[in-house]
Design an enzyme around this catalytic site. Structure first.
Site, PDB file in Angstrom:
ATOM      1  N   ASP A 193     -22.794   8.297  -3.453  1.00 31.90           N
ATOM      2  CA  ASP A 193     -21.726   7.636  -2.479  1.00 31.90           C
ATOM      3  C   ASP A 193     -22.101   7.926  -1.127  1.00 31.90           C
ATOM      4  O   ASP A 193     -23.419   8.593  -0.885  1.00 31.90           O
ATOM      5  CB  ASP A 193     -20.389   8.319  -2.760  1.00 31.90           C
ATOM      6  CG  ASP A 193     -19.374   7.266  -2.551  1.00 31.90           C
ATOM      7  OD1 ASP A 193     -19.095   6.522  -1.267  1.00 31.90           O
ATOM      8  OD2 ASP A 193     -18.618   6.910  -3.569  1.00 31.90           O
ATOM      9  N   HIS A 268     -21.454   2.042  -0.268  1.00 30.68           N
ATOM     10  CA  HIS A 268     -21.207   3.162  -0.311  1.00 30.68           C
ATOM     11  C   HIS A 268     -22.385   3.756  -0.725  1.00 30.68           C
ATOM     12  O   HIS A 268     -22.718   4.856  -1.461  1.00 30.68           O
ATOM     13  CB  HIS A 268     -20.178   3.411  -1.707  1.00 30.68           C
ATOM     14  CG  HIS A 268     -18.631   3.259  -1.335  1.00 30.68           C
ATOM     15  ND1 HIS A 268     -18.074   4.260  -0.416  1.00 30.68           N
ATOM     16  CD2 HIS A 268     -17.922   2.409  -1.964  1.00 30.68           C
ATOM     17  CE1 HIS A 268     -16.812   3.844  -0.414  1.00 30.68           C
ATOM     18  NE2 HIS A 268     -16.560   2.607  -1.035  1.00 30.68           N
ATOM     19  N   GLU A 334     -15.706  -2.027  -2.569  1.00 27.07           N
ATOM     20  CA  GLU A 334     -15.330  -1.712  -1.374  1.00 27.07           C
ATOM     21  C   GLU A 334     -16.516  -2.046  -0.132  1.00 27.07           C
ATOM     22  O   GLU A 334     -16.985  -1.353   0.678  1.00 27.07           O
ATOM     23  CB  GLU A 334     -15.110  -0.340  -0.963  1.00 27.07           C
ATOM     24  CG  GLU A 334     -13.417  -0.066  -1.608  1.00 27.07           C
ATOM     25  CD  GLU A 334     -12.995   1.356  -1.430  1.00 27.07           C
ATOM     26  OE1 GLU A 334     -11.917   1.261  -1.259  1.00 27.07           O
ATOM     27  OE2 GLU A 334     -13.789   2.129  -1.350  1.00 27.07           O
ATOM     28  N   TRP A 400      -9.746  -0.745 -11.193  1.00 29.45           N
ATOM     29  CA  TRP A 400      -9.100   0.024 -10.515  1.00 29.45           C
ATOM     30  C   TRP A 400      -7.888  -0.312  -9.413  1.00 29.45           C
ATOM     31  O   TRP A 400      -7.103   0.527  -9.077  1.00 29.45           O
ATOM     32  CB  TRP A 400      -9.971   1.096  -9.603  1.00 29.45           C
ATOM     33  CG  TRP A 400     -10.767   0.421  -8.579  1.00 29.45           C
ATOM     34  CD1 TRP A 400     -11.724  -0.611  -8.655  1.00 29.45           C
ATOM     35  CD2 TRP A 400     -10.587   0.444  -7.059  1.00 29.45           C
ATOM     36  NE1 TRP A 400     -12.067  -0.858  -7.180  1.00 29.45           N
ATOM     37  CE2 TRP A 400     -11.198  -0.204  -6.283  1.00 29.45           C
ATOM     38  CE3 TRP A 400      -9.470   1.422  -6.403  1.00 29.45           C
ATOM     39  CZ2 TRP A 400     -11.188  -0.234  -4.971  1.00 29.45           C
ATOM     40  CZ3 TRP A 400      -9.583   1.453  -5.148  1.00 29.45           C
ATOM     41  CH2 TRP A 400     -10.238   0.678  -4.414  1.00 29.45           C
ATOM     42  N   TRP A 475     -11.686  11.405  -7.487  1.00 31.62           N
ATOM     43  CA  TRP A 475     -12.204  11.457  -6.127  1.00 31.62           C
ATOM     44  C   TRP A 475     -12.003  12.834  -5.525  1.00 31.62           C
ATOM     45  O   TRP A 475     -10.924  13.280  -5.588  1.00 31.62           O
ATOM     46  CB  TRP A 475     -11.892  10.267  -5.479  1.00 31.62           C
ATOM     47  CG  TRP A 475     -11.988   8.918  -6.101  1.00 31.62           C
ATOM     48  CD1 TRP A 475     -10.783   8.252  -7.116  1.00 31.62           C
ATOM     49  CD2 TRP A 475     -13.325   8.329  -6.587  1.00 31.62           C
ATOM     50  NE1 TRP A 475     -11.603   7.270  -7.505  1.00 31.62           N
ATOM     51  CE2 TRP A 475     -13.017   7.362  -7.305  1.00 31.62           C
ATOM     52  CE3 TRP A 475     -14.506   8.547  -6.184  1.00 31.62           C
ATOM     53  CZ2 TRP A 475     -13.784   5.979  -7.797  1.00 31.62           C
ATOM     54  CZ3 TRP A 475     -15.373   7.528  -6.577  1.00 31.62           C
ATOM     55  CH2 TRP A 475     -15.095   6.388  -7.222  1.00 31.62           C
ATOM     56  N   GLU A 477     -12.629  13.826  -1.903  1.00 28.83           N
ATOM     57  CA  GLU A 477     -12.554  14.145  -0.709  1.00 28.83           C
ATOM     58  C   GLU A 477     -11.597  15.318  -0.391  1.00 28.83           C
ATOM     59  O   GLU A 477     -12.105  15.832   0.604  1.00 28.83           O
ATOM     60  CB  GLU A 477     -11.699  12.953  -0.030  1.00 28.83           C
ATOM     61  CG  GLU A 477     -12.604  11.573   0.131  1.00 28.83           C
ATOM     62  CD  GLU A 477     -12.396  10.697  -1.096  1.00 28.83           C
ATOM     63  OE1 GLU A 477     -12.721   9.433  -1.001  1.00 28.83           O
ATOM     64  OE2 GLU A 477     -11.826  11.045  -2.289  1.00 28.83           O
TER      65      GLU A 477
END
Length: 768
Positions: A193, A268, A334, A400, A475, A477
């Site tokens: 990513d 990404h 994305e 998703w 995920w 983050e």
């Protein structure tokens, strides 16, 4: 984190109490289970029996032997004459599917049968979950049971993002152990990513020497981290060598877990571009990203350069050699198509290939990579954005963004894995959020996960076969430690495991919750971190005809709910909830759950209610709110509830269209003030409206504007902000109130979603 998990799954045998052994304790719930009187004692008088010519069974046999030795100190003999037998039997039973198994336990034998290694391994797991104690010198007693079991879905997955935060190989093994214990069979390993490239590619060493390391900004919130500056040391990160990857893949295989690697493309990939800038449209040098600040950063491959496709084929060649998985995940989500619109090479590619727009350019990119993957005798899987511009011929879709992408793909006769953000994102809050570690947002409780049905109602019976299963995504983050990772996964993974394994008709929340308590004790015994998130109180308002009542709910049926209405913290002596609470005045309700005389919540749940002249009034919208953000229903603007930080719990969401709501007060009322509460949450693409207009009417046809209020807060404000737009005017007697909140046309410059539609969120229209 201690390396306790390296020893293997045997460390997770549940320390159940003896008086609980004659209950069903197994998660996920078997298809058929019969419990009889008596026990099989695992001691020195027992012997393990299996056909040594069936060499594929040996890892499972060794696994069982190690588990028994770990918890009792007993080294069981193999294929020796003994009074009692523990038999592992491979059969060829066409009535059993590949992962099915049967277990039959009497006082003199245990028989585990399966068509495959997987079935034998899962039979072992069910036996291990019944053991009464760990680390004991006493004989291990397995209750006499009969089990016939098989999974409902083929794909029972868990995902882990190791790019945002790197987790060691030992932590990955721990994750696989937990999956295997609960019969999850697919590990989706998100290796690439923007913030880190985590797999060694020998032909391109800079992918890891540069792309795997970034400047350490862990003391700052993800979305607020400054970008790296030239000369700053890149010390945070890591990667897996190809030898480590092979070891993890083999480790997973022994536990019937298939590892599916994800190598992101075409977006990404800022980490790859930091290593090899020529792969981007701008070809400008850049430093690895530290967090969520994408200003002037390239994160896409250039779709017009042949070098990009050669590079990716080289990368995938090395990846495919490491992973025997049928599927290779290429991401595809994305993609910021803005750079492609400005790139001469990308535009030339579109012209040459006869592509109408950048969506079709993305489809070209994905289809071209799929052709390569298929040439290697593998299948491509990607996030649901790979539908944009046309789906690749043999692609499998991972849905998703809700279930819409999965439904569309299944109707096109493509395989689908369901993993909608609600409820399958395990990085979202599972309780609170009061007292919970900071999360990216959202709210997915254990019960919400348990109640999920992976097959959408929109699909016909014939199309059901295209739904391979479901997957939980993590995920990272906001998750940087192994302890935090455990906490976010446990116990939601167990709820998903039962959803994807057990027949829908066998699911029972109360029974699952009962079994879950014993697994909690196992987690505690092993030092595993888990969330007791299902003790959170849900405060449910119901407004009608100007009257407001509140119902309190806990997911734990055996817990009591205590509450206060004056804003004080509830104690064990506070009022016990037994019937709906009437709310006649503006007030704050706070609530906790109590079990066995103990308050179970780190902090009480609280909700502020405001009483005003529009409470309970009907609302009509010119444009309906998003189905994903309905709060308490279509009349959420008049339910008396003020929104808080959880974006999908209290707020109505509007995307692209303005919020235009007309409220019928029921009768004429004299009013002089109207307030609309709105939210700004930069990282979730939620922005305050550019302006709010208030109008009133006596007949619902002719409206008079009473105020027009411009927003004075910058769209680039990063902090979560709740703002009231308030109109004060001379008292007027009206029946109808109309509010228009003008949605920001697009996410601002520098935002990850720059140029894409922004969201407007509103919570309450207060009329006074």
């Amino acid at each position: 984190m201690p390396l306790r998990f390296v020893k293997s799954l045997l460390l997770f045998v549940c320390p159940f109490f003896v008086n609980a052994q004659l209950q069903n304790l197994i998660i996920p719930q078997p298809v058929q289970l019969k419990i009889k009187e008596g026990f099989f004692a695992i001691d020195k008088s027992a012997s393990v029996q299996y056909n040594t010519s069936q060499t594929a069974l040996k890892p499972a046999v060794d696994f069982f032997l190690n588990a028994v030795k770990e918890v009792s100190g007993v080294s069981l003999p193999v294929n020796k004459t003994a009074a009692k037998k523990i038999e592992f039997i491979l059969v060829n039973d066409k009535q059993l599917n590949n992962e099915a198994y049967t277990v039959n336990v009497s006082s003199s034998y245990i028989k585990i049968k399966g068509n495959s290694y997987a079935g034998i391994f899962y039979g072992i797991q069910s036996i291990l979950q019944t053991l009464p104690q760990v680390r004991t010198n006493a004989a291990l007693q397995v209750p006499c049971i009969q089990v016939i079991d098989e999974p409902r879905f083929k794909w029972r997955g868990m995902h882990l993002d190791v790019s945002r935060h790197f987790f060691s190989a030992d932590v990955v093994k721990q994750y696989i152990n937990l999956m295997a214990m609960y019969k999850m069979n697919t590990f989706h390993w998100h290796l690439v990513d923007d913030q880190g490239w985590r797999i060694e590619i020998k032909k391109y060493p800079k992918l890891t020497s540069t792309g795997a390391w970034r400047v350490d900004q862990n003391d700052k919130v993800w979305g607020s981290r400054p970008q790296a500056q030239p000369g700053e040391a890149a010390t945070y990160g890591g990667y897996y060598t190809q030898e480590q990857v092979k070891e993890i893949v083999a480790y997973a295989k022994a536990r019937n877990v298939t590892v599916v690697p994800e190598i992101e493309m075409p977006g990404h990939v800022a980490s790859a571009i930091a290593a090899y800038p020529q792969l981007s449209c701008t070809q400008q040098p850049q430093l690895p990203l530290t967090g969520g600040n994408y200003n002037n950063v390239s994160s896409n491959y250039c779709a017009g350069k042949e070098e990009v496709f050669s590079f990716l084929q080289d990368v995938l060649t090395e990846v495919i050699a490491l992973f025997p998985s049928k599927y290779i995940h290429i991401g595809g989500d994305e993609v910021d198509k803005g750079p492609w619109k400005k790139c001469e090479r990308c535009q030339a590619r579109m012209k040459k290939e006869g592509l109408k727009n950048e969506e079709e350019l993305q489809s070209y990119f994905i289809k071209r990579m799929e052709k390569f993957i298929v040439s290697k005798k593998r299948k491509m899987i990607g996030w649901d954005e790979i539908l944009e511009g046309g789906l690749a011929p043999e692609a499998t879709v991972m849905s998703w963004r809700g279930e819409a992408g999965g439904i569309e793909a299944a109707k096109m006769n493509h395989d689908v894995v369901m993993t909608p953000g609600s409820p399958c994102y395990f990085d979202h809050y599972q309780a609170g959020p009061e007292g919970e570690p900071l999360a990216i947002g959202g709210f997915n409780t254990v019960k919400k996960v348990y109640d999920y049905e992976p097959i959408p109602k929109e699909l016909s019976a014939e199309q059901h076969k295209y739904v391979l299963g479901a997957q939980g995504n993590v995920w990272t983050e906001y998750i940087s430690t192994a302890e935090h990772l455990e906490y976010m996964v446990l116990p939601r993974m167990l709820a998903l495991a039962e959803t994807v394994w057990s027949p829908a008709v066998k699911k029972d929340w109360n029974d699952f919750n009962r079994r879950l308590q014993f697994h909690f004790k196992a987690f505690e015994a092993k030092g595993l971190h888990y969330s007791p998130g299902n003790f959170t109180v849900d405060i449910k308002p119901a407004s009608k005809n100007g009257k407001l009542e509140v119902v309190l709910f806990s997911e734990v049926p055996t817990a009591s709910i205590l509450y206060t209405t004056d804003g004080t913290v509830p104690t064990v002596s506070s009022t016990v909830f037994t019937q709906p609470i009437a709310v006649a005045n503006s007030q704050t309700i706070r609530a906790v759950t109590m079990q066995n005389g103990k308050i179970m919540n780190l902090q009480p749940v609280e909700q502020r209610f405001v009483m005003h002249k529009a409470v309970g009034a009907n609302v009509q919208y010119a444009f309906a709110p998003s189905r994903s953000y309905m709060a308490d229903g279509i009349n959420s603007l008049t339910d008396g509830v003020r929104g808080k930080s959880a974006v999908n719990k209290f707020w109505h969401g509007f995307n692209k269209n303005n919020l235009v709501a007309t409220v019928d007060l029921g009768t004429e009322k004299t009013i002089s003030q109207i307030t609309l509460g709105c939210l700004q949450h930069y990282r979730d693409w939620i922005f305050l409206p550019t302006a709010v207009k208030f109008e009133v009417s006596a007949d619902g046809k002719t409206f008079t504007e009473v105020a027009y209020i411009n927003n004075d807060l910058s769209a680039n404000t990063l902090a979560l902000t709740i703002k009231d737009f308030t109109a004060k005017f001379a008292a007027a007697t009206v029946r109808y109130v109309r509010v228009t909140a003008f949605t920001l046309e697009a996410c601002p410059k520098g935002h990850p979603g720059e140029g894409k539609p922004a969201w407007t969120f509103a919570d309450e229209l207060i009329v006074e």
